[in-house]
Design a protein around this motif. Structure first.
Motif, short mmCIF file in Angstrom:
data_model
loop_
_atom_site.label_atom_id
_atom_site.label_comp_id
_atom_site.label_asym_id
_atom_site.label_seq_id
_atom_site.Cartn_x
_atom_site.Cartn_y
_atom_site.Cartn_z
N VAL A 111 4.24 2.30 10.34
CA VAL A 111 3.52 1.66 9.39
C VAL A 111 3.39 0.44 9.75
CG1 VAL A 111 3.76 1.05 6.77
CG2 VAL A 111 4.82 3.23 7.60
N GLY A 112 1.83 -0.01 9.65
CA GLY A 112 1.51 -1.28 10.16
C GLY A 112 1.40 -2.42 8.97
N CYS A 113 1.03 -2.02 7.80
CA CYS A 113 1.20 -2.92 6.68
C CYS A 113 1.72 -2.44 5.34
CB CYS A 113 -0.49 -3.42 6.58
SG CYS A 113 -1.47 -2.02 6.24
N GLY A 114 2.17 -3.35 4.73
CA GLY A 114 2.92 -3.14 3.50
C GLY A 114 4.05 -3.97 3.20
N THR A 115 5.07 -3.63 2.47
CA THR A 115 6.21 -4.52 2.11
C THR A 115 7.41 -3.81 3.03
OG1 THR A 115 5.44 -4.75 0.01
CG2 THR A 115 7.79 -5.41 0.45
N PHE A 116 8.16 -4.74 3.68
CA PHE A 116 9.11 -4.32 4.84
C PHE A 116 10.69 -4.97 4.29
CE2 PHE A 116 5.21 -3.84 6.74
CZ PHE A 116 5.10 -2.65 7.48
N SER A 117 11.51 -4.26 4.51
CA SER A 117 12.78 -4.82 4.61
C SER A 117 13.66 -4.86 5.68
CB SER A 117 13.74 -3.92 3.46
OG SER A 117 13.29 -4.02 2.23
N VAL A 118 14.77 -5.98 6.06
CA VAL A 118 15.36 -5.96 7.28
C VAL A 118 16.45 -5.15 7.26
CG1 VAL A 118 16.53 -7.41 8.73
CG2 VAL A 118 14.79 -8.36 7.28
N THR A 119 16.73 -4.02 8.45
CA THR A 119 17.65 -2.98 8.32
C THR A 119 18.82 -3.65 9.26
OG1 THR A 119 16.88 -2.18 10.44
CG2 THR A 119 15.79 -1.39 8.37
N LYS A 120 19.92 -2.90 9.25
CA LYS A 120 21.07 -3.26 10.11
C LYS A 120 20.95 -2.90 11.50
CE LYS A 120 24.19 -3.37 5.98
NZ LYS A 120 25.61 -2.77 5.50
N CYS A 121 19.72 -1.80 11.81
CA CYS A 121 19.66 -1.43 13.09
C CYS A 121 19.14 -2.57 13.90
CB CYS A 121 18.79 -0.43 12.99
SG CYS A 121 18.49 0.59 14.62
N SER A 131 4.81 -8.90 21.08
CA SER A 131 3.30 -8.83 21.12
C SER A 131 2.94 -10.05 20.21
CB SER A 131 2.84 -7.63 20.62
OG SER A 131 1.33 -7.74 20.38
N LEU A 132 3.07 -10.11 19.13
CA LEU A 132 2.54 -11.24 18.30
C LEU A 132 3.53 -11.62 16.97
CD1 LEU A 132 -0.17 -12.60 17.43
CD2 LEU A 132 -0.49 -10.76 15.83
N GLN A 133 3.48 -12.93 17.06
CA GLN A 133 4.31 -13.60 15.91
C GLN A 133 3.70 -13.27 14.62
OE1 GLN A 133 5.53 -17.46 15.84
NE2 GLN A 133 6.67 -17.67 14.00
N ILE A 134 4.48 -12.76 13.62
CA ILE A 134 3.78 -12.54 12.05
C ILE A 134 4.22 -13.46 11.45
CG2 ILE A 134 3.54 -10.55 10.45
CD1 ILE A 134 2.24 -9.66 13.04
N VAL A 135 3.47 -13.85 10.50
CA VAL A 135 3.89 -14.98 9.22
C VAL A 135 3.56 -14.24 8.07
CG1 VAL A 135 3.72 -17.11 8.37
CG2 VAL A 135 3.27 -16.81 10.87
N PRO A 136 4.65 -13.47 7.76
CA PRO A 136 4.34 -12.62 6.29
C PRO A 136 4.49 -13.36 5.11
CG PRO A 136 6.54 -12.18 7.42
CD PRO A 136 5.89 -13.12 8.01
N GLN A 137 4.35 -12.85 4.07
CA GLN A 137 4.53 -13.36 2.67
C GLN A 137 6.18 -13.10 2.44
OE1 GLN A 137 2.10 -12.37 -0.70
NE2 GLN A 137 0.38 -12.19 0.85
N THR A 138 6.97 -13.78 1.79
CA THR A 138 8.44 -13.39 1.69
C THR A 138 8.60 -13.35 0.26
OG1 THR A 138 8.76 -14.93 3.65
CG2 THR A 138 10.74 -14.22 2.26
N SER A 139 9.54 -12.08 -0.33
CA SER A 139 9.77 -12.32 -1.52
C SER A 139 10.62 -13.31 -1.90
CB SER A 139 10.47 -10.68 -1.55
OG SER A 139 11.86 -10.87 -0.84
N MET A 140 10.51 -13.51 -3.43
CA MET A 140 11.57 -14.39 -3.95
C MET A 140 13.04 -14.53 -3.50
SD MET A 140 9.64 -16.26 -5.62
CE MET A 140 11.01 -16.99 -6.99
N ASN A 141 13.65 -13.43 -3.17
CA ASN A 141 14.86 -13.16 -2.60
C ASN A 141 14.98 -13.33 -1.02
OD1 ASN A 141 14.12 -10.84 -1.88
ND2 ASN A 141 15.38 -9.61 -3.31
N GLY A 142 13.98 -13.39 -0.58
CA GLY A 142 13.86 -13.59 0.97
C GLY A 142 14.30 -12.42 1.49
#
Length: 284
Positions: A111-121, A131-142
């Motif tokens: 999946v190239g775009c959408g909302t993502f969460s950090v996993t423990k993996c 490849s490229l540094q991404i500067v995403p929008q961050t949710s209120m809880n981070g």
């Protein structure tokens, strides 16, 4: 930060603070500065820091289709050799999409775009994997990151998109390269095509320009114009972002806006076969 030394090797590691400039990506710039008698301009290299989000290469497709957040950085240097940077990266996983977004039937598809969460993996990478540094929008809880195509971005999109694509066939997919013109509601994009320059030095780089026409196998829903719209419901058609910088070059006596892109991030079907320079031998 920890520092250890053994048999001439010095290791620096950081899991919370500090940043590291990739010497492998900035050394050519530094050498050029030295040859010109000027101070080294290392700011043009890739700067790695804990907490950053990067796209990275993984798997047989050899495209930057995945995202991860840097958790820890280790730098090892033996005597005067070039330092080696290794990163511990936590993978990101796409969250569920709104009902109006058509989703992949094969849940293994990247999946190239959408909302993502950090996993423990996590995985361990070197600078060759990113490849490229991404500067995403961050949710209120981070804890969540929103990664979407933005105006001015250059992306690879699936040429004939369908939600029935399967991960096992990802290596045989065909793509187009586009520049995002508008991201207000749906995505208005401009098709790009390779620009071949005659200057010997420029031939070693990869440039794209605004396309003059669409590929004959383009999606029927796009129409035949080089500017077309990808509806929000088909946002998964965006495969991955291409590292690109906008430049101005003279072509046929006219100044044109071009994009210098990282050729490694280009899918096979859009990679440019440039002419060989004098005395150069093509590998393979």
């Amino acid at each position: 930060m920890n520092v250890t030394s053994s048999d001439g090797a010095t290791t620096f590691s950081s899991s919370s603070i500090g940043n590291f400039l990739s010497p492998g990506l900035s050394c050519s710039v530094s050498r050029k500065g030295n040859e010109d008698g000027e101070s080294c301009n290392t700011s043009k290299g890739k700067l790695f820091q804990t907490g950053q989000i990067w796209s990275f290469y993984s798997g047989n497709d050899d495209l930057p289709l995945y995202y991860g957040r840097i958790h820890k950085i280790t730098v090892t240097q033996v005597f005067e050799e070039e330092a080696e940077i290794k990163m511990c990266v936590h993978l990101l996983k796409a969250n569920s999409f709104p009902e109006n977004v058509i989703q992949w039937e094969d849940k293994n598809m990247p999946v190239g775009c959408g909302t993502f969460s950090v996993t423990k993996c996590f995985r361990k990478f070197t600078t060759d994997n990113v490849s490229l540094q991404i500067v995403p929008q961050t949710s209120m809880n981070g804890n969540e990151y929103i990664i979407l195509p933005k105006i001015g971005d250059v992306w690879a999109i699936y040429r004939s998109w369908t939600c029935h694509k399967e991960f096992k066939d990802i290596g045989s997919c065909t793509y187009d390269i586009v520049k995002v013109l508008d991201d207000t509601s749906d995505y208005k994009v401009l098709a790009l095509e390779p620009a071949l320059l005659t200057n010997e030095e420029e031939e070693k780089k990869t440039f794209f320009k605004a396309a003059e026409s669409r590929h004959p196998d383009c999606d029927d829903e796009d129409g035949s114009e080089v500017i077309f719209t990808i509806p929000m419901s088909k946002m998964l058609r965006f495969s991955h972002q291409i590292p690109a910088s906008r430049v101005t070059k003279k072509i046929d006596g006219e100044l044109r806006e071009l994009f210098e892109v990282d050729p490694r991030a280009l899918p096979t079907n859009v990679r440019v076969s440039r002419p060989l320079s004098k005395g150069e031998v093509r590998e393979g």
